[in-house]
Enzyme design. Sequence first.
Site, mmCIF file in Angstrom:
data_model
loop_
_atom_site.group_PDB
_atom_site.id
_atom_site.type_symbol
_atom_site.label_atom_id
_atom_site.label_comp_id
_atom_site.label_asym_id
_atom_site.label_seq_id
_atom_site.Cartn_x
_atom_site.Cartn_y
_atom_site.Cartn_z
ATOM 1 C CG ASP A 56 44.041 40.187 37.714
ATOM 2 O OD1 ASP A 56 43.804 41.381 37.501
ATOM 3 O OD2 ASP A 56 43.297 39.258 37.315
ATOM 4 C CG ASP A 89 43.251 35.936 34.170
ATOM 5 O OD1 ASP A 89 44.264 36.258 33.524
ATOM 6 O OD2 ASP A 89 42.172 36.555 34.084
ATOM 7 C CG ASP A 119 46.486 39.480 34.753
ATOM 8 O OD1 ASP A 119 46.370 40.707 34.658
ATOM 9 O OD2 ASP A 119 45.625 38.758 35.272
#
Length: 638
Positions: free
Chosen positions: A344, A533, A537
């Site tokens: 991410d 994180d 996600d």
Amino acid sequence: MKKVTLSKKEKKNLTRIAISLIAFITVLVVDKIIVLDRITDSDLGWLLPFSLYFAIYIIIGYDVLLKAARNIFHGQVFDENFLMAVATLGAFSLGIYTGVSGKAIEGFDEACAVLLFYQVGEFFQSYATGKSRKSIASLMDIRPDYALVRRDDGVIQKIDPSEARVGDIIVVNPGERVPLDGIIVKGETSLDTKALTGESLPREISEGERVISGCVNLTGRIEIEVTKEFYDSTVSKILELVENASQRKSKAENFITKFSRYYTPIVVCAALLIAIVPSIATGRWFDWIYRSLSFLVVSCPCALVISVPLSFFMGIGAASKYGILVKGSNYIEKLDRADTFVFDKTGTLTKGNFAVSKTIPESRREEILTIAAIAEKGSSHPIARSIISAYGKDVNDDYTIINEAGCGIVAKKDSEEIYCGNAKLMNKYNVEFKEEEEVGSIVYVAKNKEFIGSILIEDEIKEETKSVIAELAGMGVKTVMLTGDNEATAKKVASEIGLTDYKASLLPQDKVESIENMLGEKKKGDALCFVGDGINDAPALMRSDIGIAMGGVGSDAAIEASDIALMQDDLRGLPIAKKISRKTMRIVFENIIVSIAVKVLIMILSALGFASMWIAVIGDVGVAILAILNAMRVGRKL
């Protein structure tokens, strides 16, 4: 040199081994020099060496015999304790037979040696396990014993942390552990977060800041408003993770478990065949029983049963030293096979906060920031905060602020007007300006219809990101970024940090779909890691082969959805975890191959009569000790 510390149980076992070893060597040397059974001419001369050796045997091996008997009683017959008991008691029986029949006594010394060296191997295993457990136990030390709650009448009451409720005010004195997650409402202090993150430097914290359970208060008395009950707190989530780690076994461990389940009965049957069939054919019962007992000694699967789980345990312990929590040995195994790391962007590769990247022109930076800060002072928008932070001085607040929705801000004072915003604002007030093509958020600044310059705002890339991506690439790993940012921003970030690939303009559900596609394209046996994180996600973390959560401290989703949690918000844990997994798996396979090869060779030599029971003892215990020492290398410097 670091001092070696042993537990009370380890000291007791070491003392028992030392006493038994000294006694065994003394009796063995005396026996070889003067032959104890020949001291008298009596037919019962064998009783003297038998008594001496058997006394040593009981001292060093009573627990093995008790375990074997207990397991048989519970229906668990075939294990290493059973093999040791049968082989050694059989050896004593042979010694008695040779003594009664007037032959040279064989068996007493070998029986003692088998259990003596077996216990040496067990001690090494216990020490290695304890050493690794201490690394993991440092995490278990974060469990708070109590919480001091301030009641409405001002009385401070000592309660169990599980009894505290959200909204309670708890008091934490210097030297005490923070029992619950919350926000500081009074006081300031330094916190020791080493047990959670592995970070040695204290963290300074004051009123209004969030604090997590498990930290140690170092300097000042603080009062905290509880925001999470104990079962939902950071410390509770971490303890649950650590306690359940051993339940998730790797394929190698499952293989060894199944292997020993079938292997032990097979070798027992093989030993019986070696003892009976040739003896019936040749009539040499003593020789073939001796061979079968030697076969049993060396066939004990201790080296495999102990060293393989120990290697994984040492790997998990080594990772915990760096603030890396691994939920099970199966993830160590998967991480070794991971050839793709998917990231991410925001909060993982970048800091997740806006910052002034540059001003255009750079020569007028001070002037541009001064004017922009006047307009943005009263705004809580992240872009405004980044401008105020970059200016870093007191801001004149005598201006009247007008918020132009979707455009920016106009600040007025007497005849002076400041315009700070996007291109729409400049056009609305007929300010001639130079439109920039930079990637990022552009803020245009003008004063009294005169264009002053532009400010480029970007999400900051973490300091370690570029070096970590390069290190992963050096390990042959493919790196991919998934982001909701536009194509231009994603391309710039990917190029700057050296990613293999990227995918832009993705919604959360698009990230999961992208991972699904990559999982479908990867080769059999490879593994895909997703690094995020742990909040937005969570679906991607759960769908990937290995979900790795950044900044696991304080994030419920990070602890629950991930397979590995990096307790520091630091990407440098990724190559460390990868190195630990590679080293662990290399050592596991070294132990499996060497142990099986040596044992099979000595088993064949024992069955054919070329290897004595002493060789079998050395082969069994020697391989076990070497495998354990090899497993201990996992925890050493990478």
